[in-house]
Design an enzyme around this catalytic site. Sequence first.
Site, PDB file in Angstrom:
ATOM      1  N   TYR A 279      27.051  -2.284  27.187  1.00  0.00           N
ATOM      2  CA  TYR A 279      27.548  -2.760  25.893  1.00  0.00           C
ATOM      3  C   TYR A 279      26.835  -2.089  24.733  1.00  0.00           C
ATOM      4  O   TYR A 279      25.810  -1.428  24.912  1.00  0.00           O
ATOM      5  CB  TYR A 279      27.428  -4.280  25.792  1.00  0.00           C
ATOM      6  CG  TYR A 279      26.044  -4.791  25.453  1.00  0.00           C
ATOM      7  CD1 TYR A 279      25.019  -4.786  26.393  1.00  0.00           C
ATOM      8  CD2 TYR A 279      25.751  -5.289  24.179  1.00  0.00           C
ATOM      9  CE1 TYR A 279      23.753  -5.269  26.079  1.00  0.00           C
ATOM     10  CE2 TYR A 279      24.484  -5.774  23.867  1.00  0.00           C
ATOM     11  CZ  TYR A 279      23.493  -5.764  24.822  1.00  0.00           C
ATOM     12  OH  TYR A 279      22.238  -6.235  24.506  1.00  0.00           O
TER      13      TYR A 279
ATOM     14  N   LYS B 282      21.669   0.113  28.508  1.00  0.00           N
ATOM     15  CA  LYS B 282      22.079  -1.100  27.785  1.00  0.00           C
ATOM     16  C   LYS B 282      23.088  -1.894  28.617  1.00  0.00           C
ATOM     17  O   LYS B 282      24.294  -1.929  28.333  1.00  0.00           O
ATOM     18  CB  LYS B 282      22.629  -0.750  26.392  1.00  0.00           C
ATOM     19  CG  LYS B 282      22.561  -1.938  25.427  1.00  0.00           C
ATOM     20  CD  LYS B 282      22.667  -1.478  24.002  1.00  0.00           C
ATOM     21  CE  LYS B 282      22.821  -2.615  23.008  1.00  0.00           C
ATOM     22  NZ  LYS B 282      21.727  -3.562  22.964  1.00  0.00           N
TER      23      LYS B 282
ATOM     24  N   GLU C 234       9.326  -5.116  24.294  1.00  0.00           N
ATOM     25  CA  GLU C 234      10.233  -5.188  23.139  1.00  0.00           C
ATOM     26  C   GLU C 234      10.675  -6.625  22.948  1.00  0.00           C
ATOM     27  O   GLU C 234      10.287  -7.502  23.709  1.00  0.00           O
ATOM     28  CB  GLU C 234      11.435  -4.256  23.338  1.00  0.00           C
ATOM     29  CG  GLU C 234      12.245  -4.542  24.577  1.00  0.00           C
ATOM     30  CD  GLU C 234      13.276  -3.466  24.891  1.00  0.00           C
ATOM     31  OE1 GLU C 234      13.810  -2.834  23.970  1.00  0.00           O
ATOM     32  OE2 GLU C 234      13.549  -3.273  26.089  1.00  0.00           O
TER      33      GLU C 234
ATOM     34  N   LEU D 144      14.595  -0.212  25.792  1.00  0.00           N
ATOM     35  CA  LEU D 144      15.846   0.374  25.302  1.00  0.00           C
ATOM     36  C   LEU D 144      15.526   1.348  24.157  1.00  0.00           C
ATOM     37  O   LEU D 144      14.740   1.001  23.273  1.00  0.00           O
ATOM     38  CB  LEU D 144      16.756  -0.740  24.774  1.00  0.00           C
ATOM     39  CG  LEU D 144      18.138  -0.266  24.350  1.00  0.00           C
ATOM     40  CD1 LEU D 144      19.021  -0.071  25.577  1.00  0.00           C
ATOM     41  CD2 LEU D 144      18.791  -1.256  23.401  1.00  0.00           C
TER      42      LEU D 144
HETATM   43  N1  PDD Z   1      20.262  -5.694  20.917  1.00  0.00           N
HETATM   44  N2  PDD Z   1      15.859  -3.818  22.649  1.00  0.00           N
HETATM   45  C1  PDD Z   1      16.748  -4.652  23.228  1.00  0.00           C
HETATM   46  C2  PDD Z   1      16.376  -5.265  24.533  1.00  0.00           C
HETATM   47  C3  PDD Z   1      17.982  -4.911  22.606  1.00  0.00           C
HETATM   48  O1  PDD Z   1      18.865  -5.735  23.187  1.00  0.00           O
HETATM   49  C4  PDD Z   1      18.269  -4.314  21.349  1.00  0.00           C
HETATM   50  C5  PDD Z   1      19.565  -4.523  20.634  1.00  0.00           C
HETATM   51  C6  PDD Z   1      17.306  -3.454  20.790  1.00  0.00           C
HETATM   52  C7  PDD Z   1      17.535  -2.744  19.487  1.00  0.00           C
HETATM   53  O2  PDD Z   1      18.464  -1.711  19.644  1.00  0.00           O
HETATM   54  P1  PDD Z   1      19.393  -1.245  18.437  1.00  0.00           P
HETATM   55  O3  PDD Z   1      18.493  -0.939  17.308  1.00  0.00           O
HETATM   56  O4  PDD Z   1      20.048  -0.055  18.989  1.00  0.00           O
HETATM   57  O5  PDD Z   1      20.334  -2.397  18.134  1.00  0.00           O
HETATM   58  C8  PDD Z   1      16.122  -3.220  21.476  1.00  0.00           C
HETATM   59  C9  PDD Z   1      21.593  -5.912  20.386  1.00  0.00           C
HETATM   60  C10 PDD Z   1      21.658  -5.871  18.913  1.00  0.00           C
HETATM   61  C11 PDD Z   1      22.151  -7.175  20.984  1.00  0.00           C
HETATM   62  O6  PDD Z   1      21.927  -7.362  22.179  1.00  0.00           O
HETATM   63  O7  PDD Z   1      22.835  -7.946  20.304  1.00  0.00           O
END
Ligand code: PDD
Length: 286
Positions: free
Chosen positions: A38, A152, A184, A208
């Site tokens: 996703y 992801k 994270e 991620l």
């Molecule tokens: N989540 N780390 C994890 C485990 C995440 O699920 C996310 C993002 C990030 C940040 O990634 P980015 O900057 O590319 O959004 C880091 C999304 C927003 C979610 O699950 O809703």
Amino acid sequence: MNGPNPELMCLIGAEQVRETEASISPFDRGYLFADGIYEVIAILDGKLIDAERHWARLQRSCAEIDLPLPMPIEELKQAILGLVETNNVTEGRVYFQVTRGVAERDFAFPDDPQPQLFAFTRQVPVADTASSRKGIKAITVEDLRWKRRDIKSIALLPQTMAKQAAKKAGAGEAIMVEDGLITEGSSSTIHMIKDDVLVTRMLTREVLPGVTRATVFDVAREQGIEIQERAFSVEEALAADELFLTSASALVQGIVELDGHTIADGKVGVMTDRLRELYIEVGLKA
Ligand code: PDD
């Protein structure tokens, strides 16, 4: 907002369908095995923020699990952009996922996968929120995830448990910890500022590769801010000058309390605020 909205369209494959009328087979491997990938992209002024990096990460995640896209990437982009337009989203986010589709329940991949796309949008405040102004509280939890967190994946049970623990504690994010070091957030990248240096964990299979992280790095470099990519401990985070998270949902958000301890003076840090402003500015210009 609660679940499917009869006034909004969503995507099932390339087709726009009313959310309340959308359906997917329970035999979809996304439902049976969480076999899917996703992405979430922020929308500001009707524009998809950091879209190129999100498309690229989608393709990379899919390739890593040998999951073909349900349509050529250009068509997928157009379908998502079309949905955002149909739903008239000016500020908010778009969520989309690709699953390996309907097949007989067999752990091994089907020989002729029929990958499925699902996407929906939400109009919500992103640029100016109480959390971005005041910062949020966070707690630490053990990182219970698998060993390919660079993908992801839609398999998010450990993150839902972590976020639930945060909610129970009255916090906005759970920061996951492994061997005493922060990996994270449950849905975000964690950063700290110490002595004017931006410290963020290096990219390995343990985390991620955050899209917002990458663009915040670009912005920080332009500002002449030194960046150190290394793992840091909970103790270091507690002693940080500023602690913040980045994600497509929250953009750049200060963390002012961790496990009940106030970070610095308990206010969103000056550099955090500046990076947030610049991130939004750059995102709107791109
Ligand atoms: N989540 N780390 C994890 C485990 C995440 O699920 C996310 C993002 C990030 C940040 O990634 P980015 O900057 O590319 O959004 C880091 C999304 C927003 C979610 O699950 O809703």
